[in-house]
Design an enzyme around this catalytic site. Sequence first.
Site, mmCIF file in Angstrom:
data_model
loop_
_atom_site.group_PDB
_atom_site.id
_atom_site.type_symbol
_atom_site.label_atom_id
_atom_site.label_comp_id
_atom_site.label_asym_id
_atom_site.label_seq_id
_atom_site.Cartn_x
_atom_site.Cartn_y
_atom_site.Cartn_z
ATOM 1 N N ARG A 132 66.907 70.289 75.700
ATOM 2 C CA ARG A 132 67.274 69.161 76.584
ATOM 3 C C ARG A 132 68.623 69.504 77.595
ATOM 4 N NH1 ARG A 132 62.937 66.026 75.103
ATOM 5 N NH2 ARG A 132 62.769 66.173 72.734
ATOM 6 N N GLY A 177 55.939 67.641 78.309
ATOM 7 C CA GLY A 177 55.381 66.508 78.226
ATOM 8 C C GLY A 177 55.883 65.424 79.361
ATOM 9 N N GLY A 221 58.566 63.598 79.871
ATOM 10 C CA GLY A 221 59.930 63.810 80.445
ATOM 11 C C GLY A 221 60.262 65.036 81.368
ATOM 12 N N ASP A 259 51.909 64.533 71.819
ATOM 13 C CA ASP A 259 51.438 63.000 71.639
ATOM 14 C C ASP A 259 50.230 62.864 72.405
ATOM 15 O OD1 ASP A 259 54.068 62.750 70.544
ATOM 16 O OD2 ASP A 259 55.116 62.175 72.259
ATOM 17 N N ARG A 299 47.088 61.773 49.368
ATOM 18 C CA ARG A 299 45.968 61.181 48.733
ATOM 19 C C ARG A 299 45.990 61.722 47.161
ATOM 20 N NH1 ARG A 299 42.439 57.545 50.468
ATOM 21 N NH2 ARG A 299 42.791 58.060 52.602
ATOM 22 N N GLY A 350 54.409 60.221 67.871
ATOM 23 C CA GLY A 350 53.656 59.768 68.925
ATOM 24 C C GLY A 350 54.435 58.578 70.015
ATOM 25 N N GLY A 365 40.367 59.713 56.400
ATOM 26 C CA GLY A 365 39.924 58.772 55.581
ATOM 27 C C GLY A 365 41.016 57.573 55.266
ATOM 28 N N LEU A 409 57.833 68.349 60.677
ATOM 29 C CA LEU A 409 56.397 69.208 59.935
ATOM 30 C C LEU A 409 55.239 69.303 61.059
ATOM 31 C CD1 LEU A 409 55.293 70.634 57.258
ATOM 32 C CD2 LEU A 409 54.601 68.293 56.873
#
Length: 325
Positions: free
Chosen positions: A75, A105, A107, A131, A158, A174, A189, A256
């Site tokens: 940045r 992206g 910015g 995103d 899960r 996101g 799922g 991650l």
Amino acid sequence: MAKIKTIGILTSGGDAPGMNAAIRAVTRAGIYNGFNIKAVYRGYDGLVTDDIKPFTTENVSGIIGQGGTILKTARSKAFATVEGRKTAYDNLVAEGIDALVVIGGNGSLTGAMKFAQEYDFCCIGLPGTIDNDLYGTDSTIGYDTTMNTIMECVDRIRDTAQSHERIFFVEVMGRDAGFLAQNSAIASGAEAAIIPEDSTDVDQLARFMERGIRKSKRSCIVIVSESPKCGAMYYADRVRKEFPDYDVRVSILGHLQRGGRPSARDRILASCTGVGAIEAIMQGQRNIMVGVRNNEVVYVPLSEAIRSDKPFDRKLIKVLDELSI
């Protein structure tokens, strides 16, 4: 207009899998078409500090499958100032760079647009963000890989959710766009996705709980788009207070999601848009983003790419609702 001879390339903002494939494509397509290529290290900060080096085809050998960015990213507070951009421009002129390819992206492309307007400089953007929130392209570089990473993580979560009969709130990246959350929920799922695009007056958590989440299942997974106000922790705390009988856990995937080897789809997207950037420069295009729509390379004005809201397919919400019973 002076003929462009040397093209600079930089990566900016958050890293995304496939950025190296894009660097490779711009470098090799540029050299193939007779341009000199110079790499700018550490994003816009490298323009200000003159961290710029010539690139050959050997510099990008073997990087197509690497995650992150070999050019590094940072940045830049300096580039956000008038003085910083003037220094950046002076360095570009001194290096003989006539056009700049910016991989990043919202910015990053905003910075490119502002710089292009101030100095009448040729800037070409490539959509490098996990995103998938840039208008004018079906997908952004890094989005597919990240979605697959989320899916693999949720598959593992899960196992524990089912073993312990728990509700898991899994927070994904996101920001203001729910593409990652909604599509990874379908792919893994999951029973529900809580996303910005669905934030009407209806309480998404209440609607989800009212559906009777345990009529047919003893465990469940909810994918939540990150938010400083109402992320996964917020919803988990609400369930603990409002539905104390449920065993609730939170998993925040965090950075991650950004790492890992890019998928075939992201490598192809990066390669096609990278070549498209060189073709755009050869055609005299300026201040555009190179995207892909319906498998065709397209040129989108930077102002549209960063300012227009990318359409969200609300049919996906219905798909998830019907499949999560």
